[in-house]
Each structure stands twice: as structure tokens, then as C-alpha cells.
Design an enzyme around this catalytic site. Structure first.
Site, PDB file in Angstrom:
ATOM      1  N   SER A  32       5.253   4.223   3.781  1.00 16.30           N
ATOM      2  CA  SER A  32       5.352   4.951   2.993  1.00 16.30           C
ATOM      3  C   SER A  32       7.033   5.138   2.451  1.00 16.30           C
ATOM      4  O   SER A  32       7.371   6.309   2.348  1.00 16.30           O
ATOM      5  CB  SER A  32       4.671   6.480   3.269  1.00 16.30           C
ATOM      6  OG  SER A  32       3.004   6.081   3.226  1.00 16.30           O
ATOM      7  N   HIS A  85      -0.078  -6.104  12.423  1.00 13.45           N
ATOM      8  CA  HIS A  85      -0.185  -5.611  11.244  1.00 13.45           C
ATOM      9  C   HIS A  85      -1.632  -4.701  11.528  1.00 13.45           C
ATOM     10  O   HIS A  85      -2.007  -5.485  11.510  1.00 13.45           O
ATOM     11  CB  HIS A  85      -0.032  -5.888  10.267  1.00 13.45           C
ATOM     12  CG  HIS A  85       0.332  -4.532   9.009  1.00 13.45           C
ATOM     13  ND1 HIS A  85      -0.869  -3.917   8.385  1.00 13.45           N
ATOM     14  CD2 HIS A  85       1.595  -4.836   7.636  1.00 13.45           C
ATOM     15  CE1 HIS A  85      -0.052  -3.039   7.504  1.00 13.45           C
ATOM     16  NE2 HIS A  85       1.127  -3.567   7.113  1.00 13.45           N
ATOM     17  N   ASN A  97       5.890  -6.301   2.613  1.00 20.58           N
ATOM     18  CA  ASN A  97       5.095  -6.459   2.663  1.00 20.58           C
ATOM     19  C   ASN A  97       4.328  -6.728   1.531  1.00 20.58           C
ATOM     20  O   ASN A  97       3.567  -5.176   1.068  1.00 20.58           O
ATOM     21  CB  ASN A  97       4.302  -5.672   3.892  1.00 20.58           C
ATOM     22  CG  ASN A  97       2.670  -6.726   3.618  1.00 20.58           C
ATOM     23  OD1 ASN A  97       2.231  -7.277   3.463  1.00 20.58           O
ATOM     24  ND2 ASN A  97       1.804  -5.694   4.658  1.00 20.58           N
ATOM     25  N   LYS A 113       1.325  -7.477   0.938  1.00 21.08           N
ATOM     26  CA  LYS A 113      -0.501  -7.388   0.750  1.00 21.08           C
ATOM     27  C   LYS A 113      -0.883  -8.401   0.500  1.00 21.08           C
ATOM     28  O   LYS A 113      -0.740  -9.387   0.153  1.00 21.08           O
ATOM     29  CB  LYS A 113      -0.797  -5.801   0.864  1.00 21.08           C
ATOM     30  CG  LYS A 113       0.226  -4.850   1.571  1.00 21.08           C
ATOM     31  CD  LYS A 113      -0.617  -3.832   2.527  1.00 21.08           C
ATOM     32  CE  LYS A 113       0.235  -2.550   2.556  1.00 21.08           C
ATOM     33  NZ  LYS A 113      -0.318  -1.540   3.232  1.00 21.08           N
ATOM     34  N   GLY A 122       0.851   2.940   3.505  1.00 23.96           N
ATOM     35  CA  GLY A 122      -0.518   3.520   2.318  1.00 23.96           C
ATOM     36  C   GLY A 122      -0.671   4.971   2.316  1.00 23.96           C
ATOM     37  O   GLY A 122      -1.423   4.891   0.910  1.00 23.96           O
ATOM     38  N   GLU A 128       5.342   0.794  12.458  1.00 24.14           N
ATOM     39  CA  GLU A 128       4.526   1.362  11.983  1.00 24.14           C
ATOM     40  C   GLU A 128       3.595   2.813  12.103  1.00 24.14           C
ATOM     41  O   GLU A 128       2.993   1.793  12.273  1.00 24.14           O
ATOM     42  CB  GLU A 128       3.764   0.438  10.736  1.00 24.14           C
ATOM     43  CG  GLU A 128       5.388  -0.482  10.339  1.00 24.14           C
ATOM     44  CD  GLU A 128       4.278  -1.546   9.076  1.00 24.14           C
ATOM     45  OE1 GLU A 128       4.966  -1.233   7.804  1.00 24.14           O
ATOM     46  OE2 GLU A 128       3.484  -1.769   9.399  1.00 24.14           O
ATOM     47  N   GLU A 173      -3.004  -3.232   9.729  1.00 23.58           N
ATOM     48  CA  GLU A 173      -4.474  -3.913   8.957  1.00 23.58           C
ATOM     49  C   GLU A 173      -5.380  -4.781   9.246  1.00 23.58           C
ATOM     50  O   GLU A 173      -6.408  -4.864   9.845  1.00 23.58           O
ATOM     51  CB  GLU A 173      -4.318  -4.045   7.032  1.00 23.58           C
ATOM     52  CG  GLU A 173      -3.880  -2.615   6.829  1.00 23.58           C
ATOM     53  CD  GLU A 173      -2.760  -2.572   5.709  1.00 23.58           C
ATOM     54  OE1 GLU A 173      -3.051  -4.064   5.074  1.00 23.58           O
ATOM     55  OE2 GLU A 173      -2.542  -2.135   4.999  1.00 23.58           O
TER      56      GLU A 173
HETATM   57  C1  PEP Z   1       2.593  -2.024   5.203  1.00 26.17           C
HETATM   58  O1  PEP Z   1       2.213  -2.190   4.230  1.00 26.17           O
HETATM   59  O2  PEP Z   1       3.661  -2.444   6.296  1.00 26.17           O
HETATM   60  C2  PEP Z   1       3.442  -0.071   4.894  1.00 26.17           C
HETATM   61  C3  PEP Z   1       4.411  -0.189   5.356  1.00 26.17           C
HETATM   62  O3  PEP Z   1       2.764   0.376   3.916  1.00 26.17           O
HETATM   63  P1  PEP Z   1       3.754   1.269   2.623  1.00 26.17           P
HETATM   64  O4  PEP Z   1       4.954   1.421   2.780  1.00 26.17           O
HETATM   65  O5  PEP Z   1       2.986   1.216   1.751  1.00 26.17           O
HETATM   66  O6  PEP Z   1       2.830   1.973   3.448  1.00 26.17           O
END
Ligand code: PEP
Length: 251
Positions: A213, A96, A9, A11, A174, A168, A98
Site C-alpha cells: 500500500s 510474492h 507489480n 499483477k 492491497g 512485503e 499471492e
Molecule cells: C504488491 O502486490 O506487491 C503490492 C505491494 O501491492 P499494493 O501496493 O497494492 O499493496
């Protein structure tokens, strides 16, 4: 046996120059991927550019969101599922955290989007997950169950054989804080168990990615858990070496 699936992703990151550099790195190492499905999800405006510059058939392209309206029309700023298909997007990330937290997407909207994606043969990557507050107050499972039920009510359990789920935990996205393999496995088993209560064959088949992460140094242990079938990768997917290493850890 489920084939692991790793998706990047990106983003709202990138430029033509940075994407070309990233894709050049991915192309150079794509022959090392092994037995894993891989996709990258650029910002919508770069989907076509990514598609044209990725030379390996082993790397698919997806989108990060799409309109709930299935056909084109007067919806300024939106991108329809038909447009995604026009550019050979095979996947779309939906729900997601976000999008839920910043853009106020509701479970009901996300469920409709999943339905629109499925109807148009674009595979939804349905994100679910709890905040730290929800985890600490003991409502984690009911939060995730509610997120899943909203979609189950609209598309039904059988459709889940064509859905990818991404667990997630919001607190791990993040932040550099990863769920431990045991914490992640516990929730993945809960999700699979919930689906198994409705249809065990679908539950056995459904891909459940972990996201939050994931890095090259923690990927193998996470992906080694019984119910973790790959990952949805944010930050680390912007670095070709890291992303390929994570994909290899899944394969
Ligand atoms: C994501 O945005 O779906 C995500 C898992 O981000 P990160 O790997 O940076 O935590």
C-alpha cells in the site's frame, strides 16, 4: 551508497488499451525520474507489448513469475527464464505472497527459482513477509528468517549481492493499510542485520524494497528510512502519475 529501486507489480491487470495509456503517461514523465532504478512488471503476455511501447531507457521491464524448470519443455502454461531473457526482461518477482498463498509456492520452490534466475542473469525480486497473525503472535522475525534461509541455503550469501529483496507484510498488500515507517524500518534492519551476520559487504549492498500500500503521500517517509531502498508497488503502479510520484520520492 545504494541506488534506490522502485518496481511496479501490475499483477493480473490490464489490456492493450489500458497498458498503452499507462505507458504513454510513464513515457511522458520518465525524464523526471532522477537517480532511481525503475522497472514495471506486466502480466507475462504483455511483457513484449510493454517493452515495445516504453520509450524511455530509464524504465526496465520485468516479469511477475517464472517456471522453476530452467529450460523449455513439456510444462504446459509455464514461462521459462530463457523466454524472459528472449524478451529482455531484466527482473522477475519471485515468492510474492499471492503466489505463496493462492498458488501454494513453497520456500523450496522459490529458492530454486531464485537460483535459476541468477544463473541466467535475470535479477530476482525476492518477496518475504509475515501475515498479521504471525506478526501478532510474535513469530514475524522467524517467519522472515525461514523465508530467507531457504534461499540462502540454495544460492549462498554471496549471490545476494545480485538479489533484490522486497519486504512485503502480507497484511499491508492491497489493503490500504501501510506499515508505519518505523515498523517497516525495523524489519528492513532485521533483514540487513541477518545478512550482515553472514557477509557485511553483501548486506551493505543489497537493495531491500518495501511493499504494501505505498502511495504518493506515504512514499517519501517510508523511503527516507535508513534501510529502505525503494519499493515494490502494486495498485499505485497502475496510475502513471502516482507511480512516477512514488519513483521521484525514492530518488
Ligand atoms: C504488491 O502486490 O506487491 C503490492 C505491494 O501491492 P499494493 O501496493 O497494492 O499493496
Amino acid at each position: 551508497m545504494r541506488k534506490p529501486f522502485v518496481a511496479g507489480n501490475w499483477k493480473m491487470h490490464g489490456s492493450k488499451a489500458s497498458i498503452l495509456s499507462l505507458v504513454t503517461g510513464l513515457n511522458a514523465q520518465a525524464n523526471q525520474l532522477g537517480d532511481v532504478d525503475v522497472a514495471v512488471c506486466p502480466p507475462a503476455i504483455y511483457v513484449d507489448y510493454a517493452k515495445r511501447t516504453i520509450s524511455s531507457e530509464a524504465i526496465a521491464v520485468g516479469a511477475q513469475n517464472m517456471a522453476v524448470e530452467p529450460v523449455q519443455g513439456a510444462f504446459t502454461g509455464e514461462v521459462s527464464v530463457e523466454m524472459l531473457k528472449d524478451f529482455d526482461c531484466e527482473y522477475v518477482i519471485l515468492g510474492h505472497s499471492e503466489r505463496r498463498a493462492i498458488f501454494g509456492e513453497t520456500d523450496a520452490e522459490i529458492a530454486q527459482k531464485v537460483k535459476v534466475a541468477l544463473t541466467n542473469n535475470v535479477t530476482p525480486i525476492l518477496c518475504v513477509g509475515e501475515t498479521l497473525e504471525e506478526r501478532e503472535s510474535g513469530v514475524m522475525e522467524s517467519v522472515i528468517a525461514t523465508q530467507l534461509d531457504a534461499v540462502l541455503d540454495v544460492v549462498g550469501i554471496d549471490a545476494f549481492s545480485s538479489v533484490v529483496i522486497a519486504y512485503e507484510p502480507v497484511w499491508a498488500i492491497g489493503t490500504g493499510v501501510t506499515a508505519s515507517p518505523a515498523q517497516a524500518q525495523e524489519v528492513h534492519a532485521f533483514i540487513r542485520g541477518k545478512l550482515a551476520g553472514l557477509n557485511s559487504a553483501v548486506a551493505e549492498k543489497v537493495i531491500i524494497q518495501y511493499g504494501g500500500s505505498v502511495k504518493p503521500d506515504n512514499a517519501k517517509e517510508l523511503f527516507g528510512q535508513a534501510d529502505i531502498d525503494g519499493g515494490l508497488i502494486g495498485g499505485a503502479s497502475l496510475n502513471a502519475d502516482d507511480f512516477i510520484a512514488i519513483c521521484k520520492a525514492a530518488g
